[in-house]
Design an enzyme around this catalytic site. Structure first.
Site, short mmCIF file in Angstrom:
data_model
loop_
_atom_site.label_atom_id
_atom_site.label_comp_id
_atom_site.label_asym_id
_atom_site.label_seq_id
_atom_site.Cartn_x
_atom_site.Cartn_y
_atom_site.Cartn_z
N ASP A 204 0.86 -1.18 0.00
CA ASP A 204 0.00 0.00 0.00
C ASP A 204 0.90 1.24 0.00
O ASP A 204 1.59 1.50 0.98
CB ASP A 204 -0.89 -0.03 1.25
CG ASP A 204 -1.92 1.08 1.30
OD1 ASP A 204 -1.93 1.94 0.39
OD2 ASP A 204 -2.73 1.09 2.25
N ASP A 215 -3.76 7.02 -3.85
CA ASP A 215 -3.64 5.97 -2.85
C ASP A 215 -4.12 4.67 -3.48
O ASP A 215 -5.30 4.55 -3.84
CB ASP A 215 -4.52 6.37 -1.65
CG ASP A 215 -4.43 5.40 -0.48
OD1 ASP A 215 -3.69 4.40 -0.59
OD2 ASP A 215 -5.10 5.65 0.54
N HIS A 284 -11.89 5.87 2.19
CA HIS A 284 -12.01 7.21 2.74
C HIS A 284 -11.92 8.27 1.65
O HIS A 284 -11.32 8.04 0.59
CB HIS A 284 -10.89 7.47 3.76
CG HIS A 284 -9.54 7.04 3.27
ND1 HIS A 284 -8.70 7.87 2.57
CD2 HIS A 284 -8.90 5.83 3.33
CE1 HIS A 284 -7.59 7.21 2.25
NE2 HIS A 284 -7.68 5.96 2.70
N HIS A 292 -6.91 11.20 5.02
CA HIS A 292 -8.26 10.84 5.47
C HIS A 292 -9.09 12.12 5.52
O HIS A 292 -8.98 12.91 6.43
CB HIS A 292 -8.22 10.16 6.84
CG HIS A 292 -7.50 8.85 6.84
ND1 HIS A 292 -6.99 8.27 7.98
CD2 HIS A 292 -7.18 8.01 5.82
CE1 HIS A 292 -6.40 7.13 7.67
NE2 HIS A 292 -6.50 6.95 6.37
N GLU A 317 -11.01 1.16 -0.88
CA GLU A 317 -10.13 0.05 -0.49
C GLU A 317 -10.93 -0.94 0.34
O GLU A 317 -11.76 -0.57 1.16
CB GLU A 317 -8.91 0.54 0.27
CG GLU A 317 -9.16 1.25 1.56
CD GLU A 317 -7.87 1.70 2.24
OE1 GLU A 317 -6.89 0.92 2.24
OE2 GLU A 317 -7.83 2.83 2.75
N GLU A 412 -7.00 -1.69 -3.57
CA GLU A 412 -7.44 -0.30 -3.45
C GLU A 412 -7.15 0.49 -4.71
O GLU A 412 -6.13 0.30 -5.35
CB GLU A 412 -6.70 0.34 -2.27
CG GLU A 412 -6.96 1.82 -2.07
CD GLU A 412 -6.16 2.41 -0.92
OE1 GLU A 412 -6.58 3.43 -0.37
OE2 GLU A 412 -5.10 1.82 -0.58
#
Length: 431
Positions: A204, A215, A284, A292, A317, A412
């Site tokens: 990740d 992300d 998120h 976040h 994710e 993700e």
């Protein structure tokens, strides 16, 4: 980087040698000339036949390509500054009209030209992620240390994004969580853990350009036993992406994710084990320089009526487990981030003041890890770091683990809710 269990639903590379610079051949305007021999039969007037001039074929310009390991900055690969779009998906149902709306097309054009909103920064970060991710899948093998893996990815990211202070760089620490550990593990200095043949590895990592963070994560396993676990989680992420959209309720997306995830089973030692969605992890929203962003996409059905909105940016994710489907904080902490709008608290420790100054300079509100502090020249900082955590200035993110002996997986992607359609910015050919 996932939203952890302590956040509310509302808030909730290695020492590879660097290859020499790629050489681009240029056309030579003064091509060499070859001479043919003189003909035996001379013309009647006695003049020698003129020598023929034969040009060598011109050398073609060689297109610059990415090196292995990846070290060629994107400005050299895309000199015009335009980066590829991600995968485009049409909105459906009540939002299907957006695709052909002239008004929404105009809104998109304005967004592209707005230096604060422009999609080009996001796409630049996404292209870095795709290229580094593609190489990571090739170079990660059992027998490598977790430090080699993490630093291999980070070295590639920094080179391709052409790291420049807080303008562009690594988006957050590279997670290389193993087996029952689902998230938020990256090696600290001195870590000696080595990847084993039977491990399930979550990779990740993030890339940012002017605070726009991409992300994306994937899972690798070298034992076919866990193929169905990976398949379940990948399918659940695809479901979340498909169901996401403007005005869609977060709780409904979570229900669809759970239904897909928990339709799978994994056979381990002759026993069928159901795949469980990890109930206290989530995707998120993402804000500039804030991983976040305040909205969470949980992985189990719930009554959250919060809606996704036009222009928002989400990390979709999902995590699946062969264990209890719930994580707890466990192990040495490596991940930290300065809290956005942290209180202005007087600090008693001089070392804490100094460390905070370094954090503000090097990371701002972007997540960091202890290895990054080492890299920034900090030393003997643990006491000061813990003090910043205790004062509510820095948030710590310990590893998140399911029951020991279980296996967890993660996939993700980052999506952008454009006015006319949905762009899966991080999707690439290696997915």
């Amino acid at each position: 980087m996932t939203a952890g269990p302590n956040e509310t639903v509302a808030a909730v590379t290695s020492g590879h040698p660097i290859p020499p610079e790629h050489h681009v051949e240029s056309e030579d305007d003064n091509d060499d000339i070859e001479e043919d021999g003189v003909a035996n039969d001379a013309p009647a007037n006695g003049e020698a036949k003129k020598k023929k001039k034969k040009k060598k074929p011109k050398k073609k310009k060689t297109a610059l390509t990415q090196s292995e390991p990846p070290r060629v900055g994107l400005s050299k690969l895309f000199p015009d500054g335009n980066f590829p779009e991600g995968e485009l998906q049409e909105y459906k149902d009540d939002n299907a009209w957006r695709t052909t709306s002239e008004e929404k097309r105009y809104d998109e054009k304005m967004a592209m030209e707005d230096p604060e909103v422009t999609y080009n920064n996001i796409r630049r970060a996404a292209e870095v992620h795709r290229q580094v991710r593609k190489y990571a899948r090739k170079f990660i093998r059992p027998g490598m240390s977790m430090t080699e893996i993490a630093e291999g990815i980070e070295d590639g990211t920094r080179a391709l994004v052409e790291e420049n202070g807080l303008e562009s760089g690594v988006g957050f620490p590279t997670g290389v969580s193993l087996n029952h550990c689902a998230a938020h593990y990256t090696p600290n200095a001195g870590d000696t853990v080595v990847l084993q043949q039977g491990d399930v590895l979550k990779v990740d990592f993030g890339v940012h350009v002017k605070g726009r963070i991409v992300d994306s994560a994937f899972t690798m396993t070298f034992d076919p036993t866990y193929d169905k676990l990976l398949e379940a989680v990948k399918a659940a992420t695809d479901t979340g992406i498909r169901e996401a959209g403007i005005d869609v309720r977060l709780g409904e997306i979570a229900g669809a994710i759970q239904e897909t995830m928990e339709s799978y089973e994994v056979e381990i030692g002759g026993k069928l084990i159901p795949v469980k969605a990890i109930e206290n992890l989530s995707g998120h929203s993402i804000n500039p320089y804030q991983i976040h962003g305040g909205k969470s996409v949980l992985l189990v059905k719930n009554d959250d009526a919060t809606k996704m909105e036009e222009g928002e940016y989400f990390a979709i994710e999902t995590f699946g487990s062969t264990g209890r489907g719930r994580v707890v904080e466990q192990g040495d902490c490596s991940h930290y981030a300065r809290i956005v709008n942290a209180p202005n608290v007087p600090l008693r420790l001089t070392t804490a003041k100094s460390l905070l100054k370094s954090i503000n300079k090097n990371f701002g509100t972007l997540p960091f890890c202890r290895r990054y502090l080492d890299r920034a020249g900090e030393s003997k900082y643990l006491l000061a770091l813990n003090h910043l955590v205790q004062q509510g200035i820095v948030q710590d993110y310990p590893p998140l683990c399911d029951a020991r002996g279980s296996m967890t997986a993660q996939f993700e992607h980052t999506i952008l809710l454009r006015p006319t359609r949905k762009e899966v910015v991080s999707r690439g050919e290696d997915y």
